[in-house]
Scaffold this motif. Structure first.
Motif, PDB file in Angstrom:
ATOM      1  N   GLY A   1      16.514  15.683  59.298  1.00  0.00           N
ATOM      2  CA  GLY A   1      17.076  14.338  59.379  1.00  0.00           C
ATOM      3  C   GLY A   1      18.461  14.204  58.776  1.00  0.00           C
ATOM      4  O   GLY A   1      19.045  13.127  58.778  1.00  0.00           O
ATOM      5  N   MET A   2      18.998  15.312  58.240  1.00  0.00           N
ATOM      6  CA  MET A   2      20.333  15.210  57.639  1.00  0.00           C
ATOM      7  C   MET A   2      21.403  15.063  58.735  1.00  0.00           C
ATOM      8  O   MET A   2      21.335  15.730  59.758  1.00  0.00           O
ATOM      9  CB  MET A   2      20.626  16.455  56.804  1.00  0.00           C
ATOM     10  N   LEU A   3      22.343  14.221  58.462  1.00  0.00           N
ATOM     11  CA  LEU A   3      23.407  14.016  59.456  1.00  0.00           C
ATOM     12  C   LEU A   3      24.320  15.235  59.507  1.00  0.00           C
ATOM     13  O   LEU A   3      24.784  15.717  58.483  1.00  0.00           O
ATOM     14  CB  LEU A   3      24.231  12.785  59.071  1.00  0.00           C
ATOM     15  N   VAL A   4      24.567  15.719  60.705  1.00  0.00           N
ATOM     16  CA  VAL A   4      25.538  16.799  60.908  1.00  0.00           C
ATOM     17  C   VAL A   4      26.622  16.247  61.813  1.00  0.00           C
ATOM     18  O   VAL A   4      26.334  15.776  62.906  1.00  0.00           O
ATOM     19  CB  VAL A   4      24.860  18.038  61.549  1.00  0.00           C
ATOM     20  N   GLU A   5      27.864  16.302  61.349  1.00  0.00           N
ATOM     21  CA  GLU A   5      28.919  15.602  62.087  1.00  0.00           C
ATOM     22  C   GLU A   5      29.755  16.516  62.979  1.00  0.00           C
ATOM     23  O   GLU A   5      30.978  16.475  62.945  1.00  0.00           O
ATOM     24  CB  GLU A   5      29.806  14.829  61.112  1.00  0.00           C
TER      25      GLU A   5
ATOM     26  N   ARG B   1      29.512  28.120  60.309  1.00  0.00           N
ATOM     27  CA  ARG B   1      28.202  28.777  60.249  1.00  0.00           C
ATOM     28  C   ARG B   1      27.361  28.507  61.495  1.00  0.00           C
ATOM     29  O   ARG B   1      26.391  29.174  61.739  1.00  0.00           O
ATOM     30  CB  ARG B   1      27.480  28.374  58.969  1.00  0.00           C
ATOM     31  N   ASP B   2      27.772  27.536  62.281  1.00  0.00           N
ATOM     32  CA  ASP B   2      27.131  27.310  63.575  1.00  0.00           C
ATOM     33  C   ASP B   2      25.610  27.226  63.420  1.00  0.00           C
ATOM     34  O   ASP B   2      24.854  27.888  64.121  1.00  0.00           O
ATOM     35  CB  ASP B   2      27.500  28.460  64.527  1.00  0.00           C
ATOM     36  N   GLU B   3      25.180  26.412  62.456  1.00  0.00           N
ATOM     37  CA  GLU B   3      23.749  26.363  62.170  1.00  0.00           C
ATOM     38  C   GLU B   3      23.023  25.420  63.117  1.00  0.00           C
ATOM     39  O   GLU B   3      23.639  24.651  63.840  1.00  0.00           O
ATOM     40  CB  GLU B   3      23.537  25.886  60.719  1.00  0.00           C
ATOM     41  N   VAL B   4      21.688  25.458  63.009  1.00  0.00           N
ATOM     42  CA  VAL B   4      20.877  24.481  63.741  1.00  0.00           C
ATOM     43  C   VAL B   4      21.431  23.109  63.385  1.00  0.00           C
ATOM     44  O   VAL B   4      21.725  22.819  62.221  1.00  0.00           O
ATOM     45  CB  VAL B   4      19.411  24.587  63.277  1.00  0.00           C
ATOM     46  N   GLN B   5      21.604  22.274  64.355  1.00  0.00           N
ATOM     47  CA  GLN B   5      22.418  21.115  64.101  1.00  0.00           C
ATOM     48  C   GLN B   5      21.693  19.937  63.457  1.00  0.00           C
ATOM     49  O   GLN B   5      22.328  19.071  62.920  1.00  0.00           O
ATOM     50  CB  GLN B   5      23.087  20.692  65.399  1.00  0.00           C
ATOM     51  N   GLN B   6      20.409  19.907  63.503  1.00  0.00           N
ATOM     52  CA  GLN B   6      19.711  18.809  62.834  1.00  0.00           C
ATOM     53  C   GLN B   6      18.703  19.411  61.867  1.00  0.00           C
ATOM     54  O   GLN B   6      17.780  20.096  62.277  1.00  0.00           O
ATOM     55  CB  GLN B   6      18.964  17.938  63.861  1.00  0.00           C
ATOM     56  N   ARG B   7      18.907  19.187  60.587  1.00  0.00           N
ATOM     57  CA  ARG B   7      17.970  19.733  59.607  1.00  0.00           C
ATOM     58  C   ARG B   7      17.356  18.586  58.834  1.00  0.00           C
ATOM     59  O   ARG B   7      18.074  17.869  58.135  1.00  0.00           O
ATOM     60  CB  ARG B   7      18.697  20.659  58.633  1.00  0.00           C
TER      61      ARG B   7
ATOM     62  N   TYR C   1      30.241  20.958  51.654  1.00  0.00           N
ATOM     63  CA  TYR C   1      29.978  19.847  52.587  1.00  0.00           C
ATOM     64  C   TYR C   1      29.047  20.292  53.708  1.00  0.00           C
ATOM     65  O   TYR C   1      29.498  20.695  54.777  1.00  0.00           O
ATOM     66  CB  TYR C   1      31.292  19.342  53.185  1.00  0.00           C
ATOM     67  N   PRO C   2      27.718  20.199  53.502  1.00  0.00           N
ATOM     68  CA  PRO C   2      26.789  20.716  54.514  1.00  0.00           C
ATOM     69  C   PRO C   2      26.867  19.986  55.844  1.00  0.00           C
ATOM     70  O   PRO C   2      26.416  20.493  56.853  1.00  0.00           O
ATOM     71  CB  PRO C   2      25.412  20.540  53.869  1.00  0.00           C
ATOM     72  N   ARG C   3      27.477  18.814  55.855  1.00  0.00           N
ATOM     73  CA  ARG C   3      27.584  18.109  57.134  1.00  0.00           C
ATOM     74  C   ARG C   3      28.621  18.753  58.053  1.00  0.00           C
ATOM     75  O   ARG C   3      28.730  18.389  59.222  1.00  0.00           O
ATOM     76  CB  ARG C   3      27.974  16.644  56.875  1.00  0.00           C
ATOM     77  N   TYR C   4      29.404  19.649  57.467  1.00  0.00           N
ATOM     78  CA  TYR C   4      30.498  20.247  58.261  1.00  0.00           C
ATOM     79  C   TYR C   4      30.411  21.770  58.249  1.00  0.00           C
ATOM     80  O   TYR C   4      31.394  22.439  57.991  1.00  0.00           O
ATOM     81  CB  TYR C   4      31.855  19.815  57.713  1.00  0.00           C
TER      82      TYR C   4
END
Ligand code: GCB
Length: 613
Positions: free
Chosen positions: A75-79, A67-73, A60-63
């Motif tokens: 245009g993908m939604l990160v919740e 991994r504390d990744e860059v939060q907007q990739r 589930y890449p939105r969650y």
């Protein structure tokens, strides 16, 4: 990763792709953390609840919380968003920090950023004093380890994973209990979750002192100190090590063997023994080529002879009280598992007012802060691991491996504290072959690791006809002293007219202590002594039980249940309990109940007696 730890991680957490090649959570542990060069990671961390454990699942890449990744990739939604997540204080359980978290059982994520310490040539070890119950650790987006167990320390060498600035440490802690875990979900204390104890960065020399132990083991009537030092890190074999105790004229120098350990013996000059009356401790220096550790260590002996417990070769009666790791609540809503030095001190000062020389730290290893404080105050300690009651999987090898690791780490952490006289392996366990094998393995391990202390377990099964109680649990053969939790008159009827009619017999020629007895009373609820829940009833229960205690020939001490009222999910009686176990002899805010005075008067009398009966 050791096979036991691996077995645990794979079996319990599914062996996910990102859990291969994890570090053994106890391999990088060192003892005497308070004297290490260290940086506290205390303070405010970001905090996200994740009840459905999405953050642990890679699909589930939105969650990608851990991994504390860059939060907007793209245009993908990160919740989720760490920087706007609420803050929580570490160390501290989540339950006491926000009323919404009081009952929370599940996974929660913590994040904290830090710059790498400037420590050329040193190893950087991320050390957790304790987190309840399963902890997943990620650094800069990579999983480095997982640990199971709520009350013992674990650590990871992160030297090679650090970036110079802005490291992202994300820690997922779940207080969900596992059916094969220790303890299981059904326990009579609050399931405080999270980073309940401090987190540190330790800066260790490349070759460092990993563990050391030193104890008094007299030989032919002469004082003699015996010990061992083990190095960690690089070039540990054939390395020079020195142990000095200047006040005792001790200086031993030697070299480590091929495993990095050195054993030693020395004859101290003018040793004054540690005792409750005079908790004398000596400055011990342990030195290797690159490392120096100092400690304050007391020296005493503890043994049994027939039905006597001998402290420094003299019979002693243990005037004790049981204590949970839970602070007084300034208000009833603010109790916490986290014991700062001040909070630990408040508990022990109350115990000392009672006149104790002994505390039972129930039902799991307490914070090192508590143990060190008791050591400095002269309070003897019973310390135990949470092998608690019936539902532990005694027949399940990975559960046994978990218990063995807990006990090993528990003993290693506190082995130099003179205050600890008894290691316990369990509380109220059923009598059957699987449990006997399980506990005997723990007893054998503990004796090998520490031959200088007494071993016990709190038993609750006796046989008898209602008036005569016979202690005949086969485990009694393996223990140095017998310990029984007894609740006659509270959970059942008084035997006959009075508990004083009860007689106790034992199949073993060993000392007996009552590790528990007690009755609930709501502080301020007054009435007739025959009415349960009143302070009068609890006080009367104590005075009757104490009269019975005085008639038991092999009785050598007690730790009644318990110092203060504590939170418990098992206590449903809304009027009197409201999810508090009310067997405290003081309330959750420290107000004394009548039974406090009863026990205090008894201990005063006991303390005035020259030798125990
Ligand atoms: C026991 C347990 C302890 C409980 C106590 C009680 O026997 O060892 O954990 O809290 O009884 O109050 O029932």
């Amino acid at each position: 990763m050791s096979s036991a730890a691996l077995l645990g991680a794979q079996e319990r957490f599914g062996g996910r792709a990102d859990e291969r090649n994890l570090a053994d959570p106890v391999a990088a542990l060192v003892t005497n953390v308070p004297d290490r060069e260290r940086i506290a990671l205390s303070g405010q961390w970001r905090f996200i609840l994740d009840e459905v454990e999405r953050g642990l699942r890679t699909q589930y890449p939105r969650y990608t919380i851990p991994r504390d990744e860059v939060q907007q990739r793209g245009g993908m939604l990160v919740e989720y968003e760490w920087d706007s997540a609420p803050e929580i204080t570490v160390p501290g359980d989540w339950n006491g920090q926000d009323p919404r978290y009081l009952w929370y059982r599940g996974l929660a994520w913590y994040r904290r950023r830090f710059d790498a310490p400037s420590a050329p040539g040193k190893r950087v070890v991320l050390h957790f004093e304790g987190a309840n119950y399963v902890t997943h650790v990620y650094l800069n987006g990579r999983k480095i380890g997982v640990h199971e167990g709520g009350f013992t320390p674990f650590a990871f060498d992160i030297t090679d994973r650090l970036q110079p600035t802005n490291n992202s440490l994300v820690v997922g802690v779940s207080n969900e209990k596992l059916p094969t875990g220790i303890p299981v979900a059904d326990s009579d204390w609050w399931n405080y979750g999270g980073l309940t104890r401090p987190v540190w960065l330790l800066l260790l020399p490349a070759q460092h002192i990993r563990t050391y132990q030193i104890a008094l083991r007299p030989e032919n009537g002469r004082d003699r100190l015996e010990g061992r030092v083990s190095l960690g890190g690089s070039a540990v074999a054939g390395a020079s090590v020195t142990v000095r105790i200047p006040e005792l004229g001790v200086r031993v120098a030697g070299r480590t063997d091929s495993t990095g350990s050195m054993t030693f013996a020395a004859v101290p000059r003018g040793l004054v023994r540690w005792s409750p009356e005079s908790p004398r401790r000596y400055r011990v220096h342990v030195e290797s080529a690159q490392d120096t550790i100092r400690d304050q260590v007391g020296f005493r002996t503890i043994a049994v002879r027939g039905t006597d417990i001998l402290l420094n070769e003299r019979p002693i009666f243990l005037r004790g009280i049981s204590i949970h790791e839970e602070s007084f609540g300034e208000r009833a809503s603010t109790t916490s598992r986290h014991l700062s030095p001040e909070r630990a001190r408040a508990l022990l000062d109350t115990a000392r007012t009672l006149g104790v020389n002994f505390v039972r730290l129930a039902h799991y290893p307490h914070t090192e802060t508590m143990v060190r404080l008791a050591d400095s105050l002269g309070l003897l300690i019973w310390s135990e691991i949470p092998v608690y009651q019936n539902d532990i999987r005694y027949d399940h090898p990975p559960t046994l491996e978990l218990a063995r690791r807990m006990q090993r780490v528990h003993v290693a952490r506190d082995i130099n504290r003179a205050a600890i006289i008894i290691w316990s392996v369990a509380n109220e366990t059923p009598i059957n072959d699987a449990r006997n094998r399980f506990l005997r393995t723990l007893i054998a391990d503990t004796r090998t690791q520490d031959p200088t202390r007494l071993l016990s377990a709190a038993l609750n099964r006796t046989s008898g006809d209602g008036l005569t109680q016979i202690i005949d649990d086969p485990l009694g053969n393996d223990l140095d002293l017998l310990a029984v939790n007894e609740y006659y008159g509270w959970y059942g009827q008084w035997p006959a007219d009075s508990i004083q009619a009860l007689r106790w017999e034992s199949k073993f020629d060993k000392p007996l202590i009552f590790t528990e007895f007690g009755a609930d009373a709501k502080q301020g609820h007054r009435g007739d002594r025959r009415d349960r829940w009143t302070e009068e009833h609890q006080a009367w229960f104590y005075s009757e039980t104490l009269k019975m205690v005085d008639k038991i020939p092999s009785m050598r001490g007690m730790s009644p249940w318990i110092l203060k009222d504590f939170r418990s999910p098992r206590r449903y009686h809304t009027r009197f309990q409201d999810y508090w176990n009310r067997k405290g002899i003081v309330s959750e805010t420290g107000v004394r109940k009548m039974a406090f005075d009863t026990l205090q008067a008894y201990y005063r009398r006991r303390a005035a007696e020259p030798t125990p009966k």
